[in-house]
Enzyme design. Sequence first.
Site, PDB file in Angstrom:
ATOM      1  N   ASP A 233      34.539  49.661  36.088  1.00 41.10           N
ATOM      2  CA  ASP A 233      34.403  48.202  36.026  1.00 41.10           C
ATOM      3  C   ASP A 233      33.064  47.731  36.606  1.00 41.10           C
ATOM      4  O   ASP A 233      32.427  46.837  36.080  1.00 41.10           O
ATOM      5  CB  ASP A 233      35.584  47.501  36.697  1.00 41.10           C
ATOM      6  CG  ASP A 233      35.820  47.912  38.141  1.00 41.10           C
ATOM      7  OD1 ASP A 233      35.171  48.877  38.619  1.00 41.10           O
ATOM      8  OD2 ASP A 233      36.673  47.289  38.807  1.00 41.10           O
ATOM      9  N   HIS A 234      32.631  48.332  37.703  1.00 40.47           N
ATOM     10  CA  HIS A 234      31.359  48.006  38.353  1.00 40.47           C
ATOM     11  C   HIS A 234      30.996  49.176  39.237  1.00 40.47           C
ATOM     12  O   HIS A 234      31.720  50.187  39.278  1.00 40.47           O
ATOM     13  CB  HIS A 234      31.462  46.712  39.176  1.00 40.47           C
ATOM     14  CG  HIS A 234      32.598  46.712  40.142  1.00 40.47           C
ATOM     15  ND1 HIS A 234      32.588  47.468  41.296  1.00 40.47           N
ATOM     16  CD2 HIS A 234      33.808  46.098  40.101  1.00 40.47           C
ATOM     17  CE1 HIS A 234      33.731  47.307  41.935  1.00 40.47           C
ATOM     18  NE2 HIS A 234      34.495  46.480  41.229  1.00 40.47           N
TER      19      HIS A 234
ATOM     20  N   ASP B 208      37.325  52.675  39.144  1.00 43.04           N
ATOM     21  CA  ASP B 208      36.969  51.459  39.862  1.00 43.04           C
ATOM     22  C   ASP B 208      35.829  51.745  40.837  1.00 43.04           C
ATOM     23  O   ASP B 208      35.937  52.646  41.669  1.00 43.04           O
ATOM     24  CB  ASP B 208      38.207  50.954  40.621  1.00 43.04           C
ATOM     25  CG  ASP B 208      38.072  49.513  41.086  1.00 43.04           C
ATOM     26  OD1 ASP B 208      36.956  49.104  41.430  1.00 43.04           O
ATOM     27  OD2 ASP B 208      39.089  48.806  41.113  1.00 43.04           O
ATOM     28  N   GLN B 209      34.749  50.992  40.703  1.00 45.11           N
ATOM     29  CA  GLN B 209      33.660  51.028  41.679  1.00 45.11           C
ATOM     30  C   GLN B 209      32.872  52.342  41.631  1.00 45.11           C
ATOM     31  O   GLN B 209      32.372  52.805  42.648  1.00 45.11           O
ATOM     32  CB  GLN B 209      34.201  50.757  43.096  1.00 45.11           C
ATOM     33  CG  GLN B 209      33.193  50.087  44.024  1.00 45.11           C
ATOM     34  CD  GLN B 209      33.842  49.366  45.181  1.00 45.11           C
ATOM     35  OE1 GLN B 209      34.624  48.451  44.976  1.00 45.11           O
ATOM     36  NE2 GLN B 209      33.543  49.765  46.405  1.00 45.11           N
TER      37      GLN B 209
ATOM     38  N   CYS C 180      35.802  43.132  40.506  1.00 48.59           N
ATOM     39  CA  CYS C 180      36.882  43.695  39.692  1.00 48.59           C
ATOM     40  C   CYS C 180      37.401  42.768  38.594  1.00 48.59           C
ATOM     41  O   CYS C 180      37.295  43.072  37.404  1.00 48.59           O
ATOM     42  CB  CYS C 180      38.041  44.108  40.602  1.00 48.59           C
ATOM     43  SG  CYS C 180      37.656  45.481  41.700  1.00 48.59           S
TER      44      CYS C 180
ATOM     45  N   HIS D 152      43.828  44.115  37.173  1.00 51.30           N
ATOM     46  CA  HIS D 152      43.570  42.939  38.019  1.00 51.30           C
ATOM     47  C   HIS D 152      43.667  41.639  37.225  1.00 51.30           C
ATOM     48  O   HIS D 152      42.780  40.788  37.300  1.00 51.30           O
ATOM     49  CB  HIS D 152      42.216  43.054  38.709  1.00 51.30           C
ATOM     50  CG  HIS D 152      42.161  42.317  40.018  1.00 51.30           C
ATOM     51  ND1 HIS D 152      41.381  42.715  41.070  1.00 51.30           N
ATOM     52  CD2 HIS D 152      42.812  41.201  40.443  1.00 51.30           C
ATOM     53  CE1 HIS D 152      41.536  41.889  42.079  1.00 51.30           C
ATOM     54  NE2 HIS D 152      42.405  40.956  41.726  1.00 51.30           N
TER      55      HIS D 152
END
Length: 501
Positions: free
Chosen positions: A288-289, A12-13, A52, A102
């Site tokens: 995800d990003h 994540d991130q 997310c 999520h």
Amino acid sequence: MSKPNILILMVDQLTGTLFEDGPAAFLHAPNLRKLADRSVRFANAYTPSPLCAPARAAFMSGALPRRTRVYDNAAEFASDIPTFAHHLRRAGYQTTLSGKMHFVGPDQLHGFEQRLTTDIYPADFGWTPDYRKPGERIDWWYHNLGSVTGAGVAEITNQLEYDDDVAHQAIQKIYDLSRGLDPRPWSLTVSFTHPHDPFVARRKYWDLYEGVPELQPPSQLSYDAMDPHSQRLMDACDWRGLTVTAEHIRRARQGYFANISYVDDKIGEILAALEASRKEAIIVFVSDHGEMLGRKGLWFKMNFFEGAARVPLMICAPGLDPHLEQSPVSTIDVTPTLCELAGISMDEVMPWTDGESLVPLATGTPRTSPVAMEYAAEGSITPMVALRQGAWKYIRCAADPDMLFDLVNDPEEDQNLATDPRAAEILAHFQLIADERWNLPAYDAEVRQSQARRWVVYEALRNGSYYPWDYQPLRAASERYMRNHMDLNILEDSKRFPRGE
């Protein structure tokens, strides 16, 4: 011919600017480096949306946020949208998720046969933005710069507790799969919440980065020098409420790098279990990003600049020779890629998806189609869209001037060429593509309708007795270990792997 097992490792991130060809040299990430050596590495992979829930729904379905209607972190992911878990399960796979995805809404499976953990974030509509109130800041859930000023060391946090469990449950599942009690091929998705802020890490990982040059603050922009969307993001993060110093930036970056090493350790444990269980699998590593990490004065995500929009993507699979691919791609391409690698047709739903398989690109067929991105969540006041093609990135928002960047000659995106006469032909090219792809007034109306409906529903459901949608992992204690409806001799033998050694 047997179908391949599939292991998806999601974080994540994690910004792709640190993964131009596997992990950057200064990162202590030996397990991801070994995986990179075996993988096709996509240097210019992009999130479909820099947030997310929209990014993950798009990743799982192969469709952009406007099509999934997952516009923000509180928009329901509809149960009738097929995901890669549905495609695989329909083809005979057992599908399992350990960790974060999520999902918002009462469906918390979306094709997964089994979830091993709950999610780390809420499943209801409480985090819904409101375009009717531009500039409003919802303090109890909006990001703030406390993640930066509060960076440091801790041995346990909310996120560490979660990811420790994600890894543990995934490893137990791999060992369970090794026993061969279910003959079906399997797909296991393991999704961590790190290195997402807050930038707090265990001491053993924090100390790995003491004094490294990469801690130094990147070039900063003053608020007045920022583009309008960046200013809105700064306001959403309550930038006037906290003073961020150069030391805060260094510590935040140190915590972020440290948590990359933490995730690398967990991935190493999972890959070691896979090796010990003598199972082979296609392996996908993805985020995800991204994360801005202070670039251009910005933190977190929610924009289309490279730090937030670019993600790592590596695929290790039979028939795909390890190498580096430079062509821009998207994480929405993963679902059709997995289906092609597993021999599964998506023809029935392809008219309603946006991704395309990466197998042709990875095996030598050039790809020139643009990568599209969409954003319509907190910090925006109307939908934003972007296109990446060749050396260029184009950003459009009805509320703001166009932006156009030459990423080859200006990788830091310092020079907006949208008003440069020398780039007029390039700008017109992207404007035409955007005109054909997006009806922004209609998109805006759809988002506003969704937000307004959800505000009514959320306030209604929180009045009186509240029934949460959060996933409750099902673990039947009476079916674990030894119980008196079992034959101990059969149990001990069936639970052993390998047998006879």
